[in-house]
Design a protein around this motif. Structure first.
Motif, PDB file in Angstrom:
ATOM      1  N   TRP A 177       0.837  -1.214   0.000  1.00 56.34           N
ATOM      2  CA  TRP A 177       0.000   0.000   0.000  1.00 56.34           C
ATOM      3  C   TRP A 177       0.866   1.255   0.000  1.00 56.34           C
ATOM      4  N   ALA A 178       1.889   1.273   0.857  1.00 60.68           N
ATOM      5  CA  ALA A 178       2.736   2.455   0.962  1.00 60.68           C
ATOM      6  C   ALA A 178       3.430   2.760  -0.370  1.00 60.68           C
ATOM      7  N   ALA A 179       3.901   1.730  -1.044  1.00 55.25           N
ATOM      8  CA  ALA A 179       4.565   1.939  -2.332  1.00 55.25           C
ATOM      9  C   ALA A 179       3.583   2.450  -3.383  1.00 55.25           C
ATOM     10  N   ASP A 180       2.396   1.847  -3.434  1.00 53.88           N
ATOM     11  CA  ASP A 180       1.401   2.258  -4.434  1.00 53.88           C
ATOM     12  C   ASP A 180       0.882   3.669  -4.172  1.00 53.88           C
ATOM     13  N   ALA A 181       0.763   4.043  -2.874  1.00 54.67           N
ATOM     14  CA  ALA A 181       0.206   5.348  -2.509  1.00 54.67           C
ATOM     15  C   ALA A 181       1.283   6.420  -2.346  1.00 54.67           C
ATOM     16  N   ASP A 182       2.537   6.058  -2.563  1.00 50.77           N
ATOM     17  CA  ASP A 182       3.656   6.980  -2.335  1.00 50.77           C
ATOM     18  C   ASP A 182       3.583   7.537  -0.913  1.00 50.77           C
ATOM     19  N   ALA A 183       3.364   6.630   0.037  1.00 52.13           N
ATOM     20  CA  ALA A 183       3.208   6.997   1.447  1.00 52.13           C
ATOM     21  C   ALA A 183       4.360   6.425   2.265  1.00 52.13           C
ATOM     22  N   ILE A 184       4.416   6.819   3.523  1.00 51.48           N
ATOM     23  CA  ILE A 184       5.448   6.378   4.456  1.00 51.48           C
ATOM     24  C   ILE A 184       4.806   5.582   5.596  1.00 51.48           C
ATOM     25  N   VAL A 185       5.459   4.505   5.988  1.00 51.63           N
ATOM     26  CA  VAL A 185       5.039   3.747   7.171  1.00 51.63           C
ATOM     27  C   VAL A 185       5.983   4.095   8.315  1.00 51.63           C
ATOM     28  N   ILE A 186       5.427   4.562   9.424  1.00 48.21           N
ATOM     29  CA  ILE A 186       6.212   4.891  10.621  1.00 48.21           C
ATOM     30  C   ILE A 186       6.096   3.707  11.572  1.00 48.21           C
ATOM     31  N   GLU A 187       7.202   2.991  11.759  1.00 47.03           N
ATOM     32  CA  GLU A 187       7.220   1.782  12.582  1.00 47.03           C
ATOM     33  C   GLU A 187       7.763   2.118  13.972  1.00 47.03           C
ATOM     34  N   ASP A 188       6.904   2.018  14.974  1.00 49.58           N
ATOM     35  CA  ASP A 188       7.304   2.265  16.359  1.00 49.58           C
ATOM     36  C   ASP A 188       7.583   0.911  17.007  1.00 49.58           C
ATOM     37  N   ASP A 189       8.851   0.622  17.238  1.00 54.62           N
ATOM     38  CA  ASP A 189       9.284  -0.686  17.747  1.00 54.62           C
ATOM     39  C   ASP A 189       9.794  -0.497  19.162  1.00 54.62           C
ATOM     40  N   TYR A 190       8.883  -0.331  20.108  1.00 56.01           N
ATOM     41  CA  TYR A 190       9.236   0.218  21.415  1.00 56.01           C
ATOM     42  C   TYR A 190       9.769  -0.779  22.433  1.00 56.01           C
ATOM     43  N   ASP A 191       9.426  -2.077  22.335  1.00 56.56           N
ATOM     44  CA  ASP A 191       9.971  -3.029  23.313  1.00 56.56           C
ATOM     45  C   ASP A 191      10.084  -4.435  22.738  1.00 56.56           C
ATOM     46  N   SER A 192      10.386  -4.532  21.459  1.00 51.49           N
ATOM     47  CA  SER A 192      10.394  -5.834  20.788  1.00 51.49           C
ATOM     48  C   SER A 192      11.476  -6.770  21.301  1.00 51.49           C
ATOM     49  N   GLU A 193      12.516  -6.244  21.968  1.00 50.04           N
ATOM     50  CA  GLU A 193      13.577  -7.112  22.493  1.00 50.04           C
ATOM     51  C   GLU A 193      13.052  -8.081  23.552  1.00 50.04           C
ATOM     52  N   TYR A 194      11.945  -7.721  24.197  1.00 48.47           N
ATOM     53  CA  TYR A 194      11.409  -8.572  25.255  1.00 48.47           C
ATOM     54  C   TYR A 194      10.311  -9.463  24.689  1.00 48.47           C
ATOM     55  N   ARG A 195      10.726 -10.564  24.082  1.00 49.31           N
ATOM     56  CA  ARG A 195       9.795 -11.564  23.565  1.00 49.31           C
ATOM     57  C   ARG A 195      10.081 -12.872  24.280  1.00 49.31           C
ATOM     58  N   TYR A 196       9.025 -13.534  24.787  1.00 44.55           N
ATOM     59  CA  TYR A 196       9.184 -14.680  25.662  1.00 44.55           C
ATOM     60  C   TYR A 196       8.768 -15.999  25.024  1.00 44.55           C
ATOM     61  N   VAL A 197       7.973 -15.930  23.963  1.00 42.13           N
ATOM     62  CA  VAL A 197       7.450 -17.140  23.331  1.00 42.13           C
ATOM     63  C   VAL A 197       7.720 -17.066  21.834  1.00 42.13           C
ATOM     64  N   GLY A 198       8.375 -18.083  21.291  1.00 41.81           N
ATOM     65  CA  GLY A 198       8.609 -18.123  19.858  1.00 41.81           C
ATOM     66  C   GLY A 198       9.690 -17.167  19.396  1.00 41.81           C
ATOM     67  N   LYS A 199       9.965 -17.217  18.111  1.00 42.81           N
ATOM     68  CA  LYS A 199      10.991 -16.374  17.520  1.00 42.81           C
ATOM     69  C   LYS A 199      10.365 -15.102  16.976  1.00 42.81           C
ATOM     70  N   PRO A 200      10.913 -13.938  17.292  1.00 39.93           N
ATOM     71  CA  PRO A 200      10.314 -12.697  16.810  1.00 39.93           C
ATOM     72  C   PRO A 200      10.481 -12.528  15.307  1.00 39.93           C
ATOM     73  N   LEU A 201       9.465 -11.927  14.678  1.00 36.90           N
ATOM     74  CA  LEU A 201       9.583 -11.583  13.273  1.00 36.90           C
ATOM     75  C   LEU A 201      10.572 -10.431  13.118  1.00 36.90           C
ATOM     76  N   PRO A 202      11.275 -10.363  12.010  1.00 37.99           N
ATOM     77  CA  PRO A 202      12.154  -9.213  11.787  1.00 37.99           C
ATOM     78  C   PRO A 202      11.336  -7.926  11.760  1.00 37.99           C
ATOM     79  N   ALA A 203      12.002  -6.822  11.978  1.00 38.15           N
ATOM     80  CA  ALA A 203      11.316  -5.529  11.936  1.00 38.15           C
ATOM     81  C   ALA A 203      10.723  -5.300  10.551  1.00 38.15           C
ATOM     82  N   LEU A 204       9.669  -4.529  10.497  1.00 43.12           N
ATOM     83  CA  LEU A 204       9.041  -4.197   9.228  1.00 43.12           C
ATOM     84  C   LEU A 204      10.049  -3.538   8.290  1.00 43.12           C
ATOM     85  N   MET A 205      10.919  -2.696   8.835  1.00 41.41           N
ATOM     86  CA  MET A 205      11.895  -2.012   8.012  1.00 41.41           C
ATOM     87  C   MET A 205      12.849  -2.986   7.321  1.00 41.41           C
TER      88      MET A 205
END
Length: 475
Positions: free
Chosen positions: A277-305
């Motif tokens: 959507w962002a590419a088609d709309a020439d828009a920007i996605v603002i990714e707020d990744d505020y505490d992703s280091e603290y994951r307790y179950v499973g493997k975290p997905l990579p950041a959107l960026m």
């Protein structure tokens, strides 16, 4: 007007110039002792650094260093326009009214002062913070700053820190960026303000998660943008609903690693849909990744960026959750094509954050101590999370349902239909419990009811006792 308690500081603090202990350490140690003994009460105003240095006949920089050390440890706090005061909420240290009481009751738990009411948001564990290591780093750079630091004028922040952040993001979040793309900020508010001024203009429409982060919505709205609430489902922001409501939006603000406040994780398919959507709309996605280091179950997905191949994502992070809110530092990572625009905006309108802690944090990260600290705290927080979930089980399904996110520092209790979360927040407050309402995170009228319980800043015993009290109030 409050008068500094240490009006006769020479009688309160003694300086031994023959002692091998540095003078700034002597001052810090004695002030710390006055706080712990109760001689200096919370919110007591201290003399200015200039006044105390003149009274003790020492260099002002020496007093500044002592104050900064105690600020980093959580004993003091500074406020613009009101000087330095004893912190309102002190570290979890044994506080007694007198040395006699301390000797008489060395093991009494009642001698401990909790940092806040149970479940207060925004707190991290203070007892396990590496106070000594951090204090030594701050003191070393303050006493003997490198010439490059004294001459520093880069609006993006201290280069070694930006390099350390870039390495951390590559190792922990899969983001391949250069230090030139990293901007050191004074936390989330500074980051949101800078992003808004750099890429948005008044009247632009921006998608925000519904429910979502009220502070981000407010900061961006102050810049004149139109906030468009977009519903969140079990996979995060619903992109198709955003397209229906504002197809011409210039940006979308999302928390894909752990949606705030519901805790859901945006899966790969939804992330790719958002990027398309962002590419088609020439828009920007603002990714707020505020505490992703603290994951307790499973493997975290990579950041959107890390998935972005078309330079559509601006990434923001903060050290408030993973290190300490007192540091007041965060960062932005911008696509290379936007570096010049952000640099011009920072130079013309925004002052970069203080350099005081940046060199120390760069070295702390570069030494590997930062990663060790995160791993240690992840184990501690995982245990606290389990303890709270276990304590709530007896009432789950009867009084509420527990949304236990596999990551983050809080749980969501969803309340049954007809129960007002705002009313529950008031009842809990009367019993000494501080919870947030889910409904307060909505912009629109349709609001689900629930309670947000933060567990990071509290021991397992405290969490279990607070859970029992909460269940009693809801019964």
């Amino acid at each position: 007007m409050s008068r500094p308690l240490l009006g006769t500081s020479s009688s309160e603090i003694g300086i031994d110039r023959d002692d091998r202990e540095p003078i700034q350490s002597q001052i810090a140690r004695q002030l710390r002792s006055l706080v712990l003994s109760g001689r200096l009460k919370p919110q007591t105003k201290l003399p200015s650094t200039r006044a105390l240095s003149e009274e003790l006949n020492v260099a002002r920089a020496t007093v500044v260093e002592a104050y900064e050390q105690l600020v980093s440890e959580g004993y003091l706090e500074t406020r613009s326009g009101s000087g330095t005061r004893v912190a309102a909420e002190l570290p979890e240290t044994l506080l007694t009214s007198s040395p006699k009481e301390r000797a008489r009751e060395p093991s009494r738990a009642t001698g401990r002062r909790e940092p806040a009411r149970p479940f207060r948001s925004g707190l991290v564990d203070w007892e396990n913070f590496p106070h000594d290591d951090w204090g030594r780093l701050l003191g070393r750079f303050w006493r003997n700053p490198p010439v490059t630091l004294l001459e520093h004028n880069d609006p993006f922040g201290w280069l070694p820190l930006r390099e350390a952040i870039a390495r951390h993001l590559y190792e922990w979040r899969g983001i391949d960026c250069a230090a030139e793309q990293v901007i050191v900020t004074a936390g989330g508010l500074d980051a949101f303000d800078l992003i808004g001024r750099s890429i948005l203009k008044p009247g632009d429409e921006v998608w925000f998660e519904e429910p979502g982060y009220p502070t981000a919505r407010r900061i961006f709205s102050l810049g004149g943008v139109t906030a468009i609430p977009v519903p969140v489902d079990a996979e995060g922001m619903v992109v198709t609903r955003g397209c229906d409501r504002a197809p011409g939006a210039r940006a979308a603000f999302v928390t894909p690693a752990r949606q705030y406040p519901t805790g859901v994780t945006m899966p790969l398919a939804r992330r790719l849909e958002l990027l398309d959507w962002a590419a088609d709309a020439d828009a920007i996605v603002i990714e707020d990744d505020y505490d992703s280091e603290y994951r307790y179950v499973g493997k975290p997905l990579p950041a959107l960026m890390s998935l972005d191949k078309r330079a559509r994502v601006i990434y923001t992070g903060t050290f408030s959750k993973v290190f300490s809110p007192i540091v007041r530092l965060g960062y932005i990572v911008v696509p290379l094509a936007l570096v010049k625009r952000f640099r011009e905006e920072r130079l013309s309108h925004g002052a970069p954050p203080s350099l005081m802690a940046q060199p120390a944090l760069a070295e702390f990260m570069g030494s590997g101590a930062f990663a060790i600290h995160i791993r240690r705290m992840r184990r501690i927080y995982a245990a606290r999370r389990r303890a709270l979930i276990e304590a709530l089980k007896q009432a789950e399904g009867k009084l509420f349902t527990v949304d236990a996110s596999p990551a983050g520092l809080m749980l969501l209790l969803r309340l049954p239909a007809g129960v007002s979360d705002e009313a529950m927040v008031e009842k809990l407050a009367a019993k000494g419990i501080e919870a947030q309402s889910l409904s307060s995170h909505y912009a629109g009228r349709k609001r689900e009811q629930g309670l947000l319980l933060s567990f990071a800043g509290f021991s397992e015993d405290d969490l279990q006792q607070a859970a029992a009290k909460l269940i009693g109030v809801l019964t």
